[in-house]
Design a protein around this motif. Structure first.
Motif, mmCIF file in Angstrom:
data_model
loop_
_atom_site.group_PDB
_atom_site.id
_atom_site.type_symbol
_atom_site.label_atom_id
_atom_site.label_comp_id
_atom_site.label_asym_id
_atom_site.label_seq_id
_atom_site.Cartn_x
_atom_site.Cartn_y
_atom_site.Cartn_z
ATOM 1 N N ARG A 350 65.195 -39.273 -37.359
ATOM 2 C CA ARG A 350 63.787 -38.858 -37.344
ATOM 3 C C ARG A 350 62.983 -39.522 -38.443
ATOM 4 N N ARG A 351 63.619 -40.309 -39.287
ATOM 5 C CA ARG A 351 62.919 -40.936 -40.401
ATOM 6 C C ARG A 351 62.363 -42.308 -40.033
ATOM 7 N N VAL A 352 61.123 -42.567 -40.440
ATOM 8 C CA VAL A 352 60.493 -43.864 -40.212
ATOM 9 C C VAL A 352 61.262 -44.962 -40.930
ATOM 10 N N ASP A 353 61.720 -44.652 -42.161
ATOM 11 C CA ASP A 353 62.432 -45.657 -42.950
ATOM 12 C C ASP A 353 63.711 -46.117 -42.255
ATOM 13 N N PHE A 354 64.381 -45.205 -41.563
ATOM 14 C CA PHE A 354 65.600 -45.606 -40.873
ATOM 15 C C PHE A 354 65.290 -46.618 -39.775
ATOM 16 N N TRP A 355 64.236 -46.390 -39.029
ATOM 17 C CA TRP A 355 63.944 -47.299 -37.920
ATOM 18 C C TRP A 355 63.421 -48.637 -38.411
ATOM 19 N N LEU A 356 62.730 -48.653 -39.550
ATOM 20 C CA LEU A 356 62.366 -49.930 -40.163
ATOM 21 C C LEU A 356 63.632 -50.686 -40.582
ATOM 22 N N TYR A 357 64.571 -49.958 -41.144
ATOM 23 C CA TYR A 357 65.862 -50.518 -41.555
ATOM 24 C C TYR A 357 66.645 -51.008 -40.340
ATOM 25 N N TYR A 358 66.632 -50.232 -39.270
ATOM 26 C CA TYR A 358 67.331 -50.577 -38.029
ATOM 27 C C TYR A 358 66.780 -51.878 -37.445
ATOM 28 N N ILE A 359 65.449 -51.998 -37.418
ATOM 29 C CA ILE A 359 64.814 -53.207 -36.870
ATOM 30 C C ILE A 359 65.135 -54.414 -37.743
ATOM 31 N N ALA A 360 65.111 -54.213 -39.069
ATOM 32 C CA ALA A 360 65.415 -55.313 -39.983
ATOM 33 C C ALA A 360 66.837 -55.833 -39.754
ATOM 34 N N GLY A 427 67.001 -61.533 -48.592
ATOM 35 C CA GLY A 427 68.160 -62.004 -47.844
ATOM 36 C C GLY A 427 67.831 -62.354 -46.400
ATOM 37 N N LEU A 428 66.819 -61.727 -45.819
ATOM 38 C CA LEU A 428 66.435 -62.000 -44.435
ATOM 39 C C LEU A 428 65.595 -63.263 -44.299
ATOM 40 N N PHE A 429 64.981 -63.717 -45.377
ATOM 41 C CA PHE A 429 64.020 -64.817 -45.303
ATOM 42 C C PHE A 429 64.598 -66.128 -44.754
ATOM 43 N N PRO A 430 65.841 -66.530 -45.088
ATOM 44 C CA PRO A 430 66.342 -67.810 -44.572
ATOM 45 C C PRO A 430 66.473 -67.877 -43.050
ATOM 46 N N THR A 431 66.612 -66.734 -42.367
ATOM 47 C CA THR A 431 66.839 -66.758 -40.925
ATOM 48 C C THR A 431 65.653 -67.317 -40.146
ATOM 49 N N PRO A 432 64.415 -66.809 -40.322
ATOM 50 C CA PRO A 432 63.291 -67.426 -39.598
ATOM 51 C C PRO A 432 63.066 -68.880 -39.978
ATOM 52 N N VAL A 433 63.328 -69.227 -41.240
ATOM 53 C CA VAL A 433 63.198 -70.627 -41.656
ATOM 54 C C VAL A 433 64.159 -71.508 -40.866
ATOM 55 N N CYS A 527 67.938 -76.855 -23.542
ATOM 56 C CA CYS A 527 68.906 -75.779 -23.319
ATOM 57 C C CYS A 527 68.676 -74.586 -24.243
ATOM 58 N N TYR A 528 68.257 -74.837 -25.483
ATOM 59 C CA TYR A 528 68.121 -73.758 -26.458
ATOM 60 C C TYR A 528 66.772 -73.736 -27.169
ATOM 61 N N PHE A 529 65.837 -74.620 -26.795
ATOM 62 C CA PHE A 529 64.568 -74.678 -27.508
ATOM 63 C C PHE A 529 63.852 -73.333 -27.481
ATOM 64 N N TRP A 530 63.652 -72.764 -26.274
ATOM 65 C CA TRP A 530 62.929 -71.496 -26.181
ATOM 66 C C TRP A 530 63.749 -70.338 -26.746
ATOM 67 N N THR A 531 65.051 -70.479 -26.719
ATOM 68 C CA THR A 531 65.891 -69.462 -27.365
ATOM 69 C C THR A 531 65.619 -69.414 -28.861
ATOM 70 N N PHE A 532 65.550 -70.609 -29.476
ATOM 71 C CA PHE A 532 65.265 -70.666 -30.910
ATOM 72 C C PHE A 532 63.873 -70.128 -31.215
ATOM 73 N N VAL A 533 62.916 -70.390 -30.348
ATOM 74 C CA VAL A 533 61.553 -69.885 -30.548
ATOM 75 C C VAL A 533 61.550 -68.358 -30.510
ATOM 76 N N TRP A 534 62.205 -67.785 -29.493
ATOM 77 C CA TRP A 534 62.236 -66.329 -29.365
ATOM 78 C C TRP A 534 63.039 -65.689 -30.480
ATOM 79 N N LEU A 541 59.833 -60.673 -37.107
ATOM 80 C CA LEU A 541 59.622 -59.229 -36.978
ATOM 81 C C LEU A 541 60.582 -58.471 -37.898
ATOM 82 N N GLY A 542 61.822 -58.900 -37.962
ATOM 83 C CA GLY A 542 62.789 -58.264 -38.850
ATOM 84 C C GLY A 542 62.400 -58.405 -40.308
#
Length: 574
Positions: A350-360, A427-433, A527-534, A541-542
């Motif tokens: 029921r906590r907002v913080d948990f769902w932010l954590y879950y999405i991250a 720690g999440l920052f390198p992934t979108p890059v 084969c994977y261009f749009w996959t990488f975009v999505w 978002l994370g």
């Protein structure tokens, strides 16, 4: 002293188990052969990868088994599941037996469940033998799970580099052999009353953990340099022997125990280890946390409204002034007041913080795991089939380094303080890059750099998540609450994998297979261009979710740290 030596032997045995039971990380090494043998589409291959991850859904079964059976029995049940799951797949891929697709799915599910059982055994061993330094023990041992793919690549190259199916045989046999090697330290665990729980023992143990982390870094660098080298079998055997030596070398810890006084004076003081560990690392911090929890509850009853407002949240008076602002309303809604307050499963969801954590987590660590499952087809589509082992080793090694980096905040805490949720966002920052780089370039260099970045990021998230869960929602409830969090892994594996497979199959064409019939293969950047975009959009978002989580929890971390520093200063004066 005997008990102290035995507990370090148990830690070494736990490192061995973790290092050789991360068998889901080498899926890319044999996925192409599996796809050709079964004559299946990329979507169906993705379902097999998902089955490995779905084993986490049944991770609770290991806890149930441990409540009724000794550790030594549970670890061999886990070995038997892996032996059956991977062994039958190896027999099928080498045409000794014929298995339908649905049995491959069930065997993959069984293999994935065995990994969870091994992990549970390792967690119990660390918690039981290191009651004071639990986070440092867990962080170190979990890190070695990230080098499994590199170790298996080195082992396969030393036997037969041309055989992809060899990975399945190794996955079946090596965990069993490792369990046999770890059996003696497990059976000779020290009695609980021989384990020191004093603050002084915690400080001395922290020095040894620092040494082990340096040794782990050296091991990771060694595997990164030699695991994927294109050398002959004799040289590969030499490299593999060196890796085994590095894994055995921590057995010298009993000797280190006798010299710990010297290390305490020469090294420990320079790193100011007396405050290491943000939560659950140090018994003094545990007592401080209890004091702060009591203090905060008293404040919320009206004893001091300077820190807590009428709603019981930290800095309530300041937030009340800004309550009319939309952004502050969002940040203050259902906000955590203190760290470590116990939450039941019903309260957590029921906590907002948990769902932010879950999405991250869902858009960070999980997406990195799905990327590793698709590395074989990604490399093949770009004409880099010969580099699959190198890419798997890159991901594995940098995932290992990322897991080790998750312990850095505990070591530098007194020199540089930052909320752990802030470290999670970093720690999440390198992934979108990495995904942006993959979308704009199809070069081999871009693929290797991106793979390293994604491995580093996902490894950090996997290792840091347990500490974050315990801090936000309570240490005593972490086993339940963290299992709720990681339900995103099989969900993400299914959804992200299905997206990648659907795009792949839409651009694929039929070619004659090496084993039977035709198989769908896609070649080229499409084969994977749009996959990488999505995937890149989801990782952004994370990242945004993790930043919002940091902003919402920063006041609770700051509140805890201010009081910790004040009480430490008072204790030094007294």
């Amino acid at each position: 002293m005997t008990g102290q030596s035995r507990k370090w032997m148990v830690l070494v045995a736990t490192i061995w188990i973790q290092a050789f039971t991360g068998t889901n990380f080498d899926f890319s090494d044999y996925s192409s052969s599996l796809k050709s043998l079964l004559n299946i589409s990329q979507i169906k291959l993705n379902y097999l990868a998902t089955a490995n991850d779905m084993g986490k859904v049944f991770g609770w079964s290991s806890g149930l088994a441990l409540s009724r059976l000794p550790l030594s029995v549970v670890i061999f049940i886990a070995s038997a599941m892996g032996l059956l799951g991977y062994g039958l797949q190896w027999l099928a891929i080498n045409n000794f037996i014929a298995l339908p697709y649905y049995l491959f799915f069930l065997l993959s599910l069984l293999s994935g469940c065995s990994i969870c059982w091994f992990n549970t055994v390792c967690f119990v061993l660390c918690i039981r033998n290191f009651p004071v330094n639990r986070p440092l023990a867990l962080s170190l041992t979990v890190s070695f799970n990230g080098v499994s793919a590199a170790l298996y690549t080195l082992a396969a190259n030393s036997i037969d580099p041309s055989s992809d199916s060899l990975y399945l045989l190794l996955n079946a046999l090596v965990p069993l052999l490792t369990s046999l090697a770890a059996l003696i330290p497990i059976l000779l665990q020290p009695p609980l009353d021989s384990l020191s729980r004093s603050a002084d023992a915690a400080r001395r143990n922290s020095v040894i953990f620092l040494i082990l982390n340096f040794l782990a870094i050296f091991t990771g660098i060694y595997l990164l340099l030699f695991a994927s080298s294109t050398s002959d079998e004799a040289t590969s055997r030499l490299y593999f022997g060196g890796a085994i030596f590095l894994l055995i070398s921590p057995l010298c810890i009993p000797g280190t125990i006798y010299a710990r006084d010297w290390f305490h004076n020469a090294i420990n003081s320079s790193f100011q280890m007396e405050g290491s560990g943000f939560l659950l690392v140090h018994v003094d911090d545990l007592e401080l946390h209890k004091e702060l929890l009591t203090s905060t509850l008293n404040l919320s009853n009206g004893e001091d409204h300077g820190l807590l407002g009428e709603n019981g949240s930290v800095h309530g008076s300041q937030r009340a002034k800004a309550s009319g602002m939309g952004c502050d309303k969002v940040l203050a809604q259902d906000q955590l007041a203190i760290l470590g307050e116990e939450h039941t499963a019903a309260e957590v969801v029921r906590r907002v913080d948990f769902w932010l954590y879950y999405i991250a987590y869902f858009c960070g660590g999980t997406i990195g795991l799905v990327y590793s499952n698709n590395l074989g087809q990604i490399a093949q589509s770009l004409g880099l089939s010969s580099s699959i082992s190198t890419l798997v080793t890159l991901y594995s090694s940098f995932s290992f380094f990322g897991r080790l980096l998750s312990a850095v905040p505990d070591y530098i805490r007194n020199k540089f303080y930052f909320a752990r949720t802030g470290w999670l966002a970093i720690g999440l920052f390198p992934t979108p890059v990495a995904f942006i780089l993959l979308a704009v370039s199809d070069s081999a260099a871009a693929l290797k750099v991106s793979t390293a970045l994604i491995g580093l990021s996902s490894g950090f998230i996997f290792a840091a998540a347990v500490a974050v869960t315990s801090e936000l929602f309570g240490p005593n409830s972490v086993s339940v609450n963290h299992n709720i969090l990681i339900t995103n892994i099989p969900i993400g594996s299914l959804l992200y994998g299905f997206l990648a497979a659907a795009i792949y199959d839409a651009n694929a064409y039929s070619v004659t297979g090496d084993f039977m019939g035709d198989t769908l293969v896609c070649m080229g950047r499409k084969c994977y261009f749009w996959t990488f975009v999505w995937w890149g959009a989801m990782s952004v978002l994370g990242l945004a979710s993790s930043v919002l989580l940091f902003l919402r929890t920063k006041h609770a971390y700051d509140h805890f740290e201010r009081h910790r520093s004040r009480i430490w200063a008072q204790s030094l004066v007294s």
